[in-house]
Design a protein around this motif. Sequence first.
Motif, PDB file in Angstrom:
ATOM      1  N   GLY A 191       0.800  -1.216   0.000  1.00 17.40           N
ATOM      2  CA  GLY A 191       0.000   0.000   0.000  1.00 17.40           C
ATOM      3  C   GLY A 191       0.824   1.253   0.000  1.00 17.40           C
ATOM      4  N   ASN A 192       2.122   1.127   0.018  1.00 17.27           N
ATOM      5  CA  ASN A 192       2.967   2.309   0.103  1.00 17.27           C
ATOM      6  C   ASN A 192       2.891   3.123  -1.174  1.00 17.27           C
ATOM      7  OD1 ASN A 192       5.957   3.505  -0.304  1.00 17.27           O
ATOM      8  ND2 ASN A 192       5.335   3.512   1.853  1.00 17.27           N
ATOM      9  N   ALA A 193       2.978   4.461  -1.023  1.00 15.55           N
ATOM     10  CA  ALA A 193       2.858   5.337  -2.181  1.00 15.55           C
ATOM     11  C   ALA A 193       3.993   5.102  -3.183  1.00 15.55           C
ATOM     12  CB  ALA A 193       2.860   6.799  -1.737  1.00 15.55           C
ATOM     13  N   ALA A 194       5.187   4.763  -2.666  1.00 13.56           N
ATOM     14  CA  ALA A 194       6.305   4.515  -3.573  1.00 13.56           C
ATOM     15  C   ALA A 194       6.050   3.311  -4.453  1.00 13.56           C
ATOM     16  CB  ALA A 194       7.595   4.327  -2.776  1.00 13.56           C
ATOM     17  N   VAL A 195       5.405   2.275  -3.887  1.00 16.23           N
ATOM     18  CA  VAL A 195       5.091   1.081  -4.674  1.00 16.23           C
ATOM     19  C   VAL A 195       4.040   1.408  -5.731  1.00 16.23           C
ATOM     20  CG1 VAL A 195       4.185  -1.262  -4.564  1.00 16.23           C
ATOM     21  CG2 VAL A 195       5.705  -0.430  -2.769  1.00 16.23           C
ATOM     22  N   ALA A 196       3.052   2.210  -5.350  1.00 11.51           N
ATOM     23  CA  ALA A 196       2.006   2.580  -6.297  1.00 11.51           C
ATOM     24  C   ALA A 196       2.574   3.363  -7.476  1.00 11.51           C
ATOM     25  CB  ALA A 196       0.941   3.425  -5.589  1.00 11.51           C
ATOM     26  N   ALA A 197       3.674   4.080  -7.216  1.00 13.16           N
ATOM     27  CA  ALA A 197       4.276   4.894  -8.272  1.00 13.16           C
ATOM     28  C   ALA A 197       5.377   4.169  -9.027  1.00 13.16           C
ATOM     29  CB  ALA A 197       4.845   6.180  -7.667  1.00 13.16           C
ATOM     30  N   ALA A 198       5.559   2.873  -8.764  1.00 17.71           N
ATOM     31  CA  ALA A 198       6.739   2.164  -9.256  1.00 17.71           C
ATOM     32  C   ALA A 198       6.863   2.183 -10.770  1.00 17.71           C
ATOM     33  CB  ALA A 198       6.726   0.718  -8.761  1.00 17.71           C
ATOM     34  N   LEU A 199       5.739   2.169 -11.482  1.00 17.06           N
ATOM     35  CA  LEU A 199       5.786   2.115 -12.925  1.00 17.06           C
ATOM     36  C   LEU A 199       5.967   3.488 -13.553  1.00 17.06           C
ATOM     37  CD1 LEU A 199       3.018  -0.555 -13.594  1.00 17.06           C
ATOM     38  CD2 LEU A 199       5.490  -0.872 -13.418  1.00 17.06           C
ATOM     39  N   ARG A 200       5.922   4.544 -12.752  1.00 18.44           N
ATOM     40  CA  ARG A 200       6.097   5.889 -13.284  1.00 18.44           C
ATOM     41  C   ARG A 200       7.569   6.260 -13.283  1.00 18.44           C
ATOM     42  NH1 ARG A 200       1.847   7.579  -9.684  1.00 18.44           N
ATOM     43  NH2 ARG A 200       3.261   9.045  -8.685  1.00 18.44           N
ATOM     44  N   PRO A 201       8.030   7.006 -14.288  1.00 21.21           N
ATOM     45  CA  PRO A 201       9.427   7.469 -14.253  1.00 21.21           C
ATOM     46  C   PRO A 201       9.641   8.402 -13.062  1.00 21.21           C
ATOM     47  CG  PRO A 201       8.201   8.540 -16.023  1.00 21.21           C
ATOM     48  CD  PRO A 201       7.314   7.459 -15.494  1.00 21.21           C
ATOM     49  N   LEU A 202      10.879   8.522 -12.643  1.00 16.52           N
ATOM     50  CA  LEU A 202      11.169   9.295 -11.444  1.00 16.52           C
ATOM     51  C   LEU A 202      10.714  10.741 -11.558  1.00 16.52           C
ATOM     52  CD1 LEU A 202      14.746   7.911 -10.654  1.00 16.52           C
ATOM     53  CD2 LEU A 202      12.652   7.476  -9.355  1.00 16.52           C
ATOM     54  N   TRP A 203      10.845  11.334 -12.733  1.00 16.46           N
ATOM     55  CA  TRP A 203      10.494  12.736 -12.871  1.00 16.46           C
ATOM     56  C   TRP A 203       8.997  12.979 -12.732  1.00 16.46           C
ATOM     57  CZ3 TRP A 203       7.252  14.249 -16.850  1.00 16.46           C
ATOM     58  CH2 TRP A 203       7.109  13.365 -17.923  1.00 16.46           C
ATOM     59  N   ARG A 204       8.184  11.892 -12.758  1.00 20.29           N
ATOM     60  CA  ARG A 204       6.741  12.023 -12.548  1.00 20.29           C
ATOM     61  C   ARG A 204       6.326  11.636 -11.137  1.00 20.29           C
ATOM     62  NH1 ARG A 204       3.274   9.010 -16.723  1.00 20.29           N
ATOM     63  NH2 ARG A 204       1.669  10.111 -15.511  1.00 20.29           N
ATOM     64  N   GLN A 205       7.281  11.439 -10.249  1.00 18.10           N
ATOM     65  CA  GLN A 205       6.980  11.115  -8.857  1.00 18.10           C
ATOM     66  C   GLN A 205       7.263  12.356  -8.010  1.00 18.10           C
ATOM     67  OE1 GLN A 205       8.396   7.276  -7.468  1.00 18.10           O
ATOM     68  NE2 GLN A 205       8.665   6.558  -9.565  1.00 18.10           N
ATOM     69  N   PRO A 206       6.200  13.071  -7.594  1.00 16.74           N
ATOM     70  CA  PRO A 206       6.382  14.404  -6.995  1.00 16.74           C
ATOM     71  C   PRO A 206       7.295  14.424  -5.774  1.00 16.74           C
ATOM     72  CG  PRO A 206       4.074  14.034  -7.541  1.00 16.74           C
ATOM     73  CD  PRO A 206       4.774  12.724  -7.742  1.00 16.74           C
ATOM     74  N   ASP A 207       7.148  13.458  -4.865  1.00 15.03           N
ATOM     75  CA  ASP A 207       7.949  13.544  -3.649  1.00 15.03           C
ATOM     76  C   ASP A 207       9.416  13.239  -3.900  1.00 15.03           C
ATOM     77  OD1 ASP A 207       6.160  14.557  -1.911  1.00 15.03           O
ATOM     78  OD2 ASP A 207       5.818  12.720  -0.777  1.00 15.03           O
ATOM     79  N   PHE A 208       9.710  12.335  -4.824  1.00 14.88           N
ATOM     80  CA  PHE A 208      11.124  12.146  -5.173  1.00 14.88           C
ATOM     81  C   PHE A 208      11.689  13.423  -5.755  1.00 14.88           C
ATOM     82  CE2 PHE A 208      14.284  11.427  -8.500  1.00 14.88           C
ATOM     83  CZ  PHE A 208      15.331  10.963  -7.717  1.00 14.88           C
ATOM     84  N   MET A 209      10.946  14.070  -6.636  1.00 14.30           N
ATOM     85  CA  MET A 209      11.435  15.288  -7.265  1.00 14.30           C
ATOM     86  C   MET A 209      11.595  16.413  -6.245  1.00 14.30           C
ATOM     87  SD  MET A 209      12.172  14.551 -10.310  1.00 14.30           S
ATOM     88  CE  MET A 209      12.583  16.244 -10.790  1.00 14.30           C
ATOM     89  N   ARG A 210      10.716  16.457  -5.242  1.00 11.03           N
ATOM     90  CA  ARG A 210      10.878  17.485  -4.200  1.00 11.03           C
ATOM     91  C   ARG A 210      12.135  17.237  -3.375  1.00 11.03           C
ATOM     92  NH1 ARG A 210       4.579  16.555  -3.159  1.00 11.03           N
ATOM     93  NH2 ARG A 210       3.750  18.150  -4.586  1.00 11.03           N
ATOM     94  N   LEU A 211      12.343  15.974  -2.994  1.00 14.04           N
ATOM     95  CA  LEU A 211      13.546  15.641  -2.230  1.00 14.04           C
ATOM     96  C   LEU A 211      14.793  15.881  -3.072  1.00 14.04           C
ATOM     97  CD1 LEU A 211      14.683  14.446   0.424  1.00 14.04           C
ATOM     98  CD2 LEU A 211      14.481  12.180  -0.626  1.00 14.04           C
ATOM     99  N   TRP A 212      14.749  15.469  -4.323  1.00  7.63           N
ATOM    100  CA  TRP A 212      15.882  15.661  -5.228  1.00  7.63           C
ATOM    101  C   TRP A 212      16.181  17.140  -5.418  1.00  7.63           C
ATOM    102  CZ3 TRP A 212      16.105  17.924 -10.176  1.00  7.63           C
ATOM    103  CH2 TRP A 212      17.283  17.686 -10.898  1.00  7.63           C
TER     104      TRP A 212
END
Length: 427
Positions: free
Chosen positions: A18-39
Amino acid sequence: MSVPAGPGAQAGPGAGPGNAAVAAALRPLWRQPDFMRLWTAQVVANLGGQASGIAYPLLVLALTGSPQQASWVVVLHMLPFLLLSLPVGALVDRWDRRRLMLLCLAGRVLAVASLALALALDRLGLPHLYAVAMLEGLFHVFVNIAGTAALPRVVTPGQLPAATAQNQAGYGAAAVLGPAVGAALYQGVGRAAPFGLDVLCHGLAWWSVWRLRTPLALATRSPPRRLRTEVAEGLRWLWRERLVRDMALITCVVNGVQAAVPLLLIVLAHQHGASDAQVGWMLSCGGVGAVLGAVAGPWVQRRVQFGPAVIGLLCVEAAVFPLYALGTGVWSLGLVYGVIMFCAPIYNVVQFSHRLAMIPDGLQGRVNSSFRLVAMGLIPVGAAACGWLLEHRDTGTALAVFSTVWAAAALAAVIDPAVRRARRHGD
């Protein structure tokens, strides 16, 4: 909070369906908002740090004319990491990592702002400059370890190599722009200008972390225990995993040499008649190499086994490092620096993503802080030794000493069976 039995154990929220990161696994990194904010937060903060980082030694050299005094900026900046990384790692595993990063980024903004203000008012003294360098190091310990521990929360384990490579590319881009912009501001606008840019960049980093939505506090907690007990868990995990332990020791030696390089290059460039702005461009060559290396990092990580990749990169760097002695100006020195910095992010992608995938979420802060304590242990020694050698011997002696040390690190990797036989995580 228990220590897993084997190196491949994976625990924590990153494994839950159920984790949000797992739900986003198929999306490229640049489309994952929290990764991009941390980056974005990490890259922008790194840009500010690079811009002010070139100004520190230039400023101390202008005030004192002493390379040894200039080296103390690096020593004091790294001292908090050596003294505090272990307890900070345990605290990062207890506290909300987002809130911790916000507090420490704000603290850094205030510390560097005081330096910029003192310079603008012509009231700066060396004790104030050294104190701010140490405060920067203190806040960096918390932000760095908390940000590292947060990465497996915002991406899945399978995306860690790509996320690490994107981080390295961002750091490389910051290393291209930061020294050049910082040196140009220092020479063309005023000595306070690079520190003003640092304040602005860390303010933007604070805003980016503030926008994070992924929970960064542990979902489940063990009953509170003594800090010493929790620190010991991280150290034990590191010690039992021979590959991780040996990589920390090898990286320690390499980092000790790398800590000497900026001051060594500044002095070499000045000996060839370079201006401060040209010194900035020379150091930016390393950033160009780092960006290219970050692009190549995932390709190497996917196609080359861990051992041959690490050994090959260290041997190339050890072979190239003595070529600094043949440099005749900023561009030839920058070319050698760029080649070495091309290898550095590939090395980081390979070993960092491998390590993060091995460590369970509940131990990320403590194990990574233990690793960093070892890996960064010789940075103050390398910086101080470089300053002493430049002031009391000469650049040729300094190059010979550090070339020998780097060759020893490469040899250690070659003869270490844990490194030589290591395969990619999961193979």
